[in-house]
Structure formats: C-alpha cells, structure tokens
Design a protein around this motif. Structure first.
Motif, PDB file in Angstrom:
ATOM      1  N   TRP A 123       0.826  -1.184   0.129  1.00 59.54           N
ATOM      2  CA  TRP A 123      -0.063   0.099   0.119  1.00 59.54           C
ATOM      3  C   TRP A 123       1.075   1.270  -0.082  1.00 59.54           C
ATOM      4  O   TRP A 123       2.083   1.201   0.148  1.00 59.54           O
ATOM      5  N   GLU A 124       0.307   2.305  -0.309  1.00 60.39           N
ATOM      6  CA  GLU A 124       0.998   3.830  -0.190  1.00 60.39           C
ATOM      7  C   GLU A 124      -0.008   4.863   0.185  1.00 60.39           C
ATOM      8  O   GLU A 124      -1.144   4.768  -0.061  1.00 60.39           O
ATOM      9  N   ALA A 125       0.498   5.931   0.461  1.00 50.11           N
ATOM     10  CA  ALA A 125      -0.304   7.109   0.711  1.00 50.11           C
ATOM     11  C   ALA A 125       0.837   8.424   0.567  1.00 50.11           C
ATOM     12  O   ALA A 125       2.016   8.188   1.165  1.00 50.11           O
ATOM     13  N   ASP A 126      -0.029   9.272   0.351  1.00 47.09           N
ATOM     14  CA  ASP A 126       0.772  10.588   0.129  1.00 47.09           C
ATOM     15  C   ASP A 126       0.048  11.514   1.089  1.00 47.09           C
ATOM     16  O   ASP A 126      -0.898  12.031   1.232  1.00 47.09           O
TER      17      ASP A 126
ATOM     18  N   GLY B 154      -8.974   3.089   1.852  1.00 43.74           N
ATOM     19  CA  GLY B 154      -9.251   3.550   3.197  1.00 43.74           C
ATOM     20  C   GLY B 154      -8.791   5.180   3.396  1.00 43.74           C
ATOM     21  O   GLY B 154      -7.906   5.640   2.520  1.00 43.74           O
ATOM     22  N   VAL B 155      -8.971   5.613   4.456  1.00 44.01           N
ATOM     23  CA  VAL B 155      -8.312   7.088   4.881  1.00 44.01           C
ATOM     24  C   VAL B 155      -7.861   7.070   5.880  1.00 44.01           C
ATOM     25  O   VAL B 155      -8.320   6.445   7.338  1.00 44.01           O
ATOM     26  N   VAL B 156      -6.426   7.379   6.072  1.00 41.18           N
ATOM     27  CA  VAL B 156      -5.710   7.444   7.302  1.00 41.18           C
ATOM     28  C   VAL B 156      -6.342   8.264   8.141  1.00 41.18           C
ATOM     29  O   VAL B 156      -6.762   9.511   8.130  1.00 41.18           O
ATOM     30  N   GLY B 157      -6.414   7.745   9.485  1.00 40.08           N
ATOM     31  CA  GLY B 157      -7.162   8.683  10.788  1.00 40.08           C
ATOM     32  C   GLY B 157      -6.286  10.038  11.055  1.00 40.08           C
ATOM     33  O   GLY B 157      -5.025   9.962  10.574  1.00 40.08           O
ATOM     34  N   SER B 158      -7.139  10.751  11.662  1.00 34.23           N
ATOM     35  CA  SER B 158      -6.043  11.986  12.201  1.00 34.23           C
ATOM     36  C   SER B 158      -5.231  11.779  13.595  1.00 34.23           C
ATOM     37  O   SER B 158      -4.624  12.609  14.059  1.00 34.23           O
TER      38      SER B 158
ATOM     39  N   ALA C 254      -5.186   9.293   1.571  1.00 36.47           N
ATOM     40  CA  ALA C 254      -5.805   7.957   0.974  1.00 36.47           C
ATOM     41  C   ALA C 254      -4.882   6.847   0.975  1.00 36.47           C
ATOM     42  O   ALA C 254      -3.745   7.038   0.577  1.00 36.47           O
ATOM     43  N   VAL C 255      -5.422   5.797   1.306  1.00 39.65           N
ATOM     44  CA  VAL C 255      -4.473   4.455   1.231  1.00 39.65           C
ATOM     45  C   VAL C 255      -4.934   3.675  -0.125  1.00 39.65           C
ATOM     46  O   VAL C 255      -6.017   3.503  -0.425  1.00 39.65           O
ATOM     47  N   VAL C 256      -3.773   3.751  -0.737  1.00 38.26           N
ATOM     48  CA  VAL C 256      -4.072   3.097  -1.979  1.00 38.26           C
ATOM     49  C   VAL C 256      -3.348   1.716  -2.406  1.00 38.26           C
ATOM     50  O   VAL C 256      -2.397   1.619  -1.976  1.00 38.26           O
ATOM     51  N   VAL C 257      -4.094   0.848  -2.849  1.00 33.10           N
ATOM     52  CA  VAL C 257      -3.736  -0.423  -2.933  1.00 33.10           C
ATOM     53  C   VAL C 257      -4.289  -0.750  -4.474  1.00 33.10           C
ATOM     54  O   VAL C 257      -5.602  -0.687  -4.790  1.00 33.10           O
TER      55      VAL C 257
ATOM     56  N   GLY D 163       4.750   4.041   2.670  1.00 29.26           N
ATOM     57  CA  GLY D 163       4.368   2.889   2.125  1.00 29.26           C
ATOM     58  C   GLY D 163       4.425   1.781   3.066  1.00 29.26           C
ATOM     59  O   GLY D 163       5.269   2.063   4.203  1.00 29.26           O
ATOM     60  N   GLY D 164       4.059   0.835   2.848  1.00 29.74           N
ATOM     61  CA  GLY D 164       4.249  -0.537   3.319  1.00 29.74           C
ATOM     62  C   GLY D 164       3.640  -1.828   3.165  1.00 29.74           C
ATOM     63  O   GLY D 164       3.229  -1.741   1.934  1.00 29.74           O
ATOM     64  N   ARG D 165       3.058  -2.535   3.966  1.00 32.29           N
ATOM     65  CA  ARG D 165       2.360  -4.013   3.672  1.00 32.29           C
ATOM     66  C   ARG D 165       1.294  -3.832   4.713  1.00 32.29           C
ATOM     67  O   ARG D 165       1.143  -3.375   5.699  1.00 32.29           O
ATOM     68  N   ALA D 166       0.041  -4.081   3.849  1.00 35.04           N
ATOM     69  CA  ALA D 166      -1.305  -4.221   4.598  1.00 35.04           C
ATOM     70  C   ALA D 166      -0.949  -5.523   5.670  1.00 35.04           C
ATOM     71  O   ALA D 166      -0.619  -6.457   5.395  1.00 35.04           O
ATOM     72  N   ARG D 167      -2.074  -5.418   6.624  1.00 35.92           N
ATOM     73  CA  ARG D 167      -2.449  -6.645   7.361  1.00 35.92           C
ATOM     74  C   ARG D 167      -3.645  -7.165   6.693  1.00 35.92           C
ATOM     75  O   ARG D 167      -4.432  -6.655   6.141  1.00 35.92           O
ATOM     76  N   SER D 168      -3.945  -8.444   7.035  1.00 36.21           N
ATOM     77  CA  SER D 168      -5.239  -9.082   6.464  1.00 36.21           C
ATOM     78  C   SER D 168      -6.424  -8.425   6.782  1.00 36.21           C
ATOM     79  O   SER D 168      -6.830  -8.016   7.786  1.00 36.21           O
ATOM     80  N   TYR D 169      -7.421  -8.189   5.762  1.00 34.28           N
ATOM     81  CA  TYR D 169      -8.713  -7.577   5.814  1.00 34.28           C
ATOM     82  C   TYR D 169      -9.655  -7.947   5.156  1.00 34.28           C
ATOM     83  O   TYR D 169      -9.388  -8.393   3.995  1.00 34.28           O
TER      84      TYR D 169
END
Length: 260
Positions: free
Chosen positions: A101-104, A162-166, A153-156, A122-128
């Motif tokens: 995943w990645e996010a800016d 998803g949306v990264v929380g505050s 925004a979390v992009v895969v 960026g990084g790796r997602a956990r199972s969802y």
C-alpha cells in the motif's frame, strides 16, 4: 487507471500570515475531497493545494457520518480535471497480509507539528475482509511513534481502500490505522453527495458480479488464467476508453458483453 497522483491534495488552514498544513486528502470528484474528519473540523478557513502548487478555496463539508473519522470537503469551484468515476476509485476489497500500500500526505510529528514538504509513505497491509472496522497498515518507511499522516488516501492497486485517521502511529512507529472505504461507501448521503445515480449503482453491481466471476475462474481453473487475462486485457482497454469518456452505462454494457 482510477488512482493517479493528481488526486492527492494537501489541506491548509488559511491565515493572513501564511497557510498552515492540516493534512491531506484525495479528489474523489473534481469538486470534492475525501479526507479525515479531524483534518477539516478546526473551524478555520480552508484551502486545498493540488500537486501543481495551486491553492483552491474550500467552502463546506457536504458529508460526515456520525463520529467516523472521514468527511467530504467541497471546493468553491470544481477543478478542470478528467477523473475516473468514484465507483472505480473507491473499493472495499479484501487485502491479504503483505499486500503493498502507499499514501501521500503531510507527516504529523509527535510534537504536534505538520512537516512540509509532502511525504510518500508505504508498507504492507495486514489481512482485511470487507466489512471490517479498520485497516491496520504496517509501515516500512522510516517513521517514529507518535507520527501520523492525517487524511491521506490509502492506495492499493490503483484504488483507494481507506483514509488514514487523524490520530498518530501506534507502538514503535510501525503501524498506521485507517478507516476502510467499506465503512461509508454504502451510505446514502455519501452517495448523494458524490452524485452517484441509480444507473451508477446498477453499473457497480455489474462490475462486482464480473469481478467475482473472474476471481472464481482464476481460482478454480488455473490453466485458463492466461486466456482469461488476455480476454480481460481486451475488455479493460475498452473500459478504460469508456471511463475516459465518463460513459458509465456504456462501461456496464461492455462488462456484461464480456460474459465472464
């Protein structure tokens, strides 16, 4: 391609002495930004900065959902951009452990400051599984505990999941938490704010049906994968052109014609 970096924006509080970064967001339409609720509820006058450095005044929040940490921010004037339909961008999709995943956005540091310039994380997602309460994202970019990436925004795979929380990062600075798109994608008020029509909803059902059938074929008939992949590539080229023309109903017909 639904996601492109031109969708990633910064959100600033406007002050006479200069604009102060509050967080990030994603253009889901030329006139609406999806972000974390905590980014845009400070009461300050807000501006949205696009990747070309231009600032665009924002007016109001046309949608929020209870205490969920997401919101839509409306621009005073829609941008002159051609964007894929929101239903192609937003996805409540299953994630396997280690999916990239990645996010800016603007990095929120533990001392309460937002760091400029823009950062890519960026990084790796956990199972969802679709319908889950939150996304947990392992971060491979070097960060610290107490850091965050509010509103990004979390992009895969070229879709926003998803949306990264505050809030800030957990533990030793190796995990971010995000609100899954599935928590709000079905909300009637959210769809109304995006202008999603009954025809669009019908298109969405057809897309999901097609994707489900394709996944089933791939799982059950391994020798057919190359044939199916080639067929999908042809359909995908047609779909991309129809999306460019913003012809959602025609795209739905093309997917049906694939008869997967």
């Amino acid at each position: 391609m639904a996601w492109s970096e031109q969708r990633a924006v910064g959100i600033f509080a406007h002050h006479d002495g200069g604009d102060v970064p509050l967080g990030a967001g994603a253009l889901v339409t030329p006139g609406l930004v999806l972000t974390a609720r905590g980014v845009v509820t400070s009461g300050a006058s807000l501006v949205v900065c696009t990747r070309d450095g231009r600032a665009h005044p924002a007016t109001h929040l046309p949608w929020r959902l209870g205490d969920l940490d997401v919101a839509l921010l409306s621009l005073a004037r829609p941008l002159d951009l051609r964007l894929a339909h929101p239903l192609l961008l937003l996805a409540d999709r299953p994630l396997a452990a280690h999916d990239p995943w990645e996010a800016d956005g603007y990095l929120y540091t533990m001392n309460g400051a937002l760091v400029d310039p823009w950062r890519k994380v960026g990084g790796r997602a956990r199972s969802y599984a679709p319908g889950g309460e939150r996304l947990s994202l392992d971060v491979t970019t070097k960060l610290s505990a107490g850091d965050g990436l509010p509103g990004a925004a979390v992009v895969v795979g070229h879709q926003v999941v998803g949306v990264v929380g505050s809030g800030v990062m957990e533990s030793a600075g190796d995990t971010l938490t995000a609100t899954p798109v599935g928590r709000f994608l079905g909300d009637a008020a959210f769809r109304e704010a995006l202008g999603i029509s009954a025809a669009d909803a019908a298109f969405e059902r057809r897309v999901l049906t097609t994707v489900t059938k394709a996944r089933s074929l791939l799982a059950e008939h391994a020798p057919l994968r190359e044939v199916l992949a080639a067929h999908l590539a042809i359909v995908g080229d047609v779909a991309a052109e129809l999306v460019r023309r913003r012809s959602v109903c025609d795209l739905a017909g093309a997917l049906d014609a694939a008869d997967l």
